[in-house]
Design a protein around this motif. Sequence first.
Motif, mmCIF file in Angstrom:
data_model
loop_
_atom_site.group_PDB
_atom_site.id
_atom_site.type_symbol
_atom_site.label_atom_id
_atom_site.label_comp_id
_atom_site.label_asym_id
_atom_site.label_seq_id
_atom_site.Cartn_x
_atom_site.Cartn_y
_atom_site.Cartn_z
ATOM 1 N N GLY A 6 8.106 7.615 -7.943
ATOM 2 C CA GLY A 6 8.227 8.160 -6.597
ATOM 3 C C GLY A 6 8.645 7.074 -5.644
ATOM 4 N N ASP A 7 8.859 7.455 -4.409
ATOM 5 C CA ASP A 7 9.291 6.471 -3.418
ATOM 6 C C ASP A 7 8.830 6.963 -2.052
ATOM 7 O OD1 ASP A 7 11.933 4.265 -3.407
ATOM 8 O OD2 ASP A 7 11.072 4.988 -1.528
ATOM 9 N N LEU A 8 8.303 6.033 -1.262
ATOM 10 C CA LEU A 8 7.767 6.422 0.051
ATOM 11 C C LEU A 8 8.854 6.832 1.041
ATOM 12 C CD1 LEU A 8 4.877 3.839 0.526
ATOM 13 C CD2 LEU A 8 4.673 6.301 0.170
ATOM 14 N N LYS A 16 6.495 16.913 -4.501
ATOM 15 C CA LYS A 16 6.481 17.316 -5.914
ATOM 16 C C LYS A 16 5.297 16.663 -6.642
ATOM 17 C CE LYS A 16 9.772 17.361 -9.756
ATOM 18 N NZ LYS A 16 9.507 16.109 -10.444
ATOM 19 N N ILE A 17 5.119 15.374 -6.462
ATOM 20 C CA ILE A 17 4.045 14.662 -7.181
ATOM 21 C C ILE A 17 2.678 15.203 -6.745
ATOM 22 C CG2 ILE A 17 2.871 12.433 -7.514
ATOM 23 C CD1 ILE A 17 5.660 11.108 -7.102
ATOM 24 N N ILE A 18 2.486 15.362 -5.440
ATOM 25 C CA ILE A 18 1.162 15.785 -4.955
ATOM 26 C C ILE A 18 0.878 17.229 -5.393
ATOM 27 C CG2 ILE A 18 -0.220 16.225 -2.863
ATOM 28 C CD1 ILE A 18 1.169 13.682 -1.682
ATOM 29 N N SER A 19 1.911 18.079 -5.437
ATOM 30 C CA SER A 19 1.645 19.458 -5.873
ATOM 31 C C SER A 19 1.359 19.514 -7.374
ATOM 32 C CB SER A 19 2.782 20.401 -5.486
ATOM 33 O OG SER A 19 3.915 20.118 -6.252
ATOM 34 N N GLU A 20 1.959 18.601 -8.136
ATOM 35 C CA GLU A 20 1.700 18.568 -9.588
ATOM 36 C C GLU A 20 0.325 17.974 -9.896
ATOM 37 O OE1 GLU A 20 6.065 17.649 -11.180
ATOM 38 O OE2 GLU A 20 4.517 16.598 -12.341
ATOM 39 N N VAL A 21 0.013 16.847 -9.275
ATOM 40 C CA VAL A 21 -1.205 16.088 -9.619
ATOM 41 C C VAL A 21 -2.456 16.705 -8.969
ATOM 42 C CG1 VAL A 21 -2.328 13.817 -9.374
ATOM 43 C CG2 VAL A 21 0.107 13.953 -9.931
ATOM 44 N N LYS A 22 -2.275 17.294 -7.797
ATOM 45 C CA LYS A 22 -3.405 17.814 -7.006
ATOM 46 C C LYS A 22 -4.548 16.801 -6.956
ATOM 47 C CE LYS A 22 -2.413 22.703 -7.756
ATOM 48 N NZ LYS A 22 -1.167 22.430 -8.513
ATOM 49 N N PRO A 23 -4.278 15.625 -6.393
ATOM 50 C CA PRO A 23 -5.278 14.552 -6.443
ATOM 51 C C PRO A 23 -6.492 14.846 -5.566
ATOM 52 C CG PRO A 23 -3.492 13.948 -4.990
ATOM 53 C CD PRO A 23 -3.095 15.247 -5.609
ATOM 54 N N ASP A 24 -7.629 14.246 -5.943
ATOM 55 C CA ASP A 24 -8.824 14.295 -5.083
ATOM 56 C C ASP A 24 -8.748 13.193 -4.035
ATOM 57 O OD1 ASP A 24 -10.086 16.315 -6.649
ATOM 58 O OD2 ASP A 24 -10.459 14.774 -8.172
ATOM 59 N N GLY A 30 1.098 1.434 -0.743
ATOM 60 C CA GLY A 30 2.540 1.178 -0.839
ATOM 61 C C GLY A 30 3.068 0.619 0.464
ATOM 62 N N ALA A 31 3.837 -0.457 0.375
ATOM 63 C CA ALA A 31 4.400 -1.044 1.596
ATOM 64 C C ALA A 31 5.409 -2.126 1.245
ATOM 65 C CB ALA A 31 3.290 -1.680 2.441
ATOM 66 N N GLN A 32 6.260 -2.445 2.212
ATOM 67 C CA GLN A 32 6.941 -3.741 2.206
ATOM 68 C C GLN A 32 5.913 -4.622 2.885
ATOM 69 O OE1 GLN A 32 8.033 -6.930 2.412
ATOM 70 N NE2 GLN A 32 8.473 -6.441 4.548
ATOM 71 N N SER A 33 5.191 -5.423 2.114
ATOM 72 C CA SER A 33 3.957 -6.031 2.637
ATOM 73 C C SER A 33 4.116 -7.494 3.033
ATOM 74 C CB SER A 33 2.839 -5.890 1.593
ATOM 75 O OG SER A 33 3.137 -6.678 0.464
ATOM 76 N N HIS A 34 5.328 -8.035 2.908
ATOM 77 C CA HIS A 34 5.491 -9.458 3.252
ATOM 78 C C HIS A 34 5.864 -9.594 4.739
ATOM 79 C CE1 HIS A 34 6.468 -13.669 3.009
ATOM 80 N NE2 HIS A 34 5.972 -13.682 1.783
ATOM 81 N N VAL A 35 5.012 -10.297 5.471
ATOM 82 C CA VAL A 35 5.178 -10.398 6.925
ATOM 83 C C VAL A 35 6.483 -11.108 7.289
ATOM 84 C CG1 VAL A 35 4.172 -11.364 9.025
ATOM 85 C CG2 VAL A 35 2.687 -10.282 7.308
ATOM 86 N N LYS A 36 6.765 -12.231 6.639
ATOM 87 C CA LYS A 36 7.998 -12.979 6.955
ATOM 88 C C LYS A 36 9.241 -12.139 6.618
ATOM 89 C CE LYS A 36 10.273 -16.977 7.813
ATOM 90 N NZ LYS A 36 11.582 -16.881 7.281
#
Length: 293
Positions: A6-8, A16-24, A30-36
């Motif tokens: 998947g991709d954010l 699609k993923i959330i309807s298939e998995v139905k997570p609790d 998920g992020a581009q987490s590098h500050v610089k």
Amino acid sequence: MKLHYGDLTDSSCLVKIISEVKPDEIYNLGAQSHVKVSFDLAEYTANVDALGTLRIMDAVRTVGLEKKVRFYQASTSELYGKVQEVPQNEKTPFYPRSPYGVAKLYAYWIVTNYREAYGMFACNGVLFNHESPRRGETFVTRKITRSVAKIALGQMDRFELGNLDAKRDWGHARDYVEAMWIMLQQDTPEDFVIATGETHSVREFVELAFNHIGKSIIWEGDGVNEVGKEKNSGVIRVTVNSKYYRPTEVDLLLGDSTKAREQLNWKPKVTFGELVSEMMEADLQLMKQNPLA
Ligand SMILES: C[C@H]1O[C@H](OP(=O)(O)OP(=O)(O)OC[C@H]2O[C@@H](n3cnc4c(=O)[nH]c(N)nc43)[C@H](O)[C@@H]2O)[C@@H](O)[C@@H](O)C1=O
């Protein structure tokens, strides 16, 4: 366990993923987490870190799971940026100092808004820096432990850093992941600061990493001309390169996690010294096995 691609930035795949998995439970780490890096990829960082959070929450609503799913948002001490008080707690005003921090500010507020607007069980974990041997190689802690391990094994002579004076409240990722999970097991969704309550400079992290391999570092010079030398031999091991400076820096972070300690009964187990030792040991092993790592 099943891995779904998947991709954010792709709303339809999230639905699609959330309807298939139905997570609790959903943990949005998920992020581009590098500050610089966020200064160079500002638009991409906003798309993934800010709108990506909105996309997941809207996907949960689209498939009608907003009353069932518990949602954790990886908020961050980077929200405090140019800090308005020391230490920082849940009530400290935000002042982000990078495109990353600004994107995470949007995410923080969309989580809060969806919680209030739609009654979603959604929490912001305002986590201060958390590290481990799995930390990416371009973040300062791992960059230091990898480089010092290579120096110990004769694979490298010296390495470059940026701002040695920056201070961070560094904890162990294992402790912090436990806090994320505990937040989602509560009766009501709330936001929590997760931090050790200790702050250390990049310089101190370097000193401890070298201590781990039996070397003492002394510092000479100022700014870009500063060097870290081995006390006994005088060999230069650390130099400063301004290319690692950020256009706007976060000088000091120090978290106050009293709320989490009292309401979640959470506290960090790993000390700063233990964290540096664990990362050093892991990188010494890694570089012994594979000098090209
Ligand atoms: C909580 C927060 O934690 C992380 O963000 P960060 O604090 O920017 O992490 P870092 O390891 O890149 O920098 C820490 C400090 O170290 C200084 N520094 C000096 N010399 C180098 C250097 O050579 N490389 C790097 N990367 N930093 C350096 C740098 O200027 C900064 O002041 C992310 O997980 C982020 O996603 C997040 O949310």
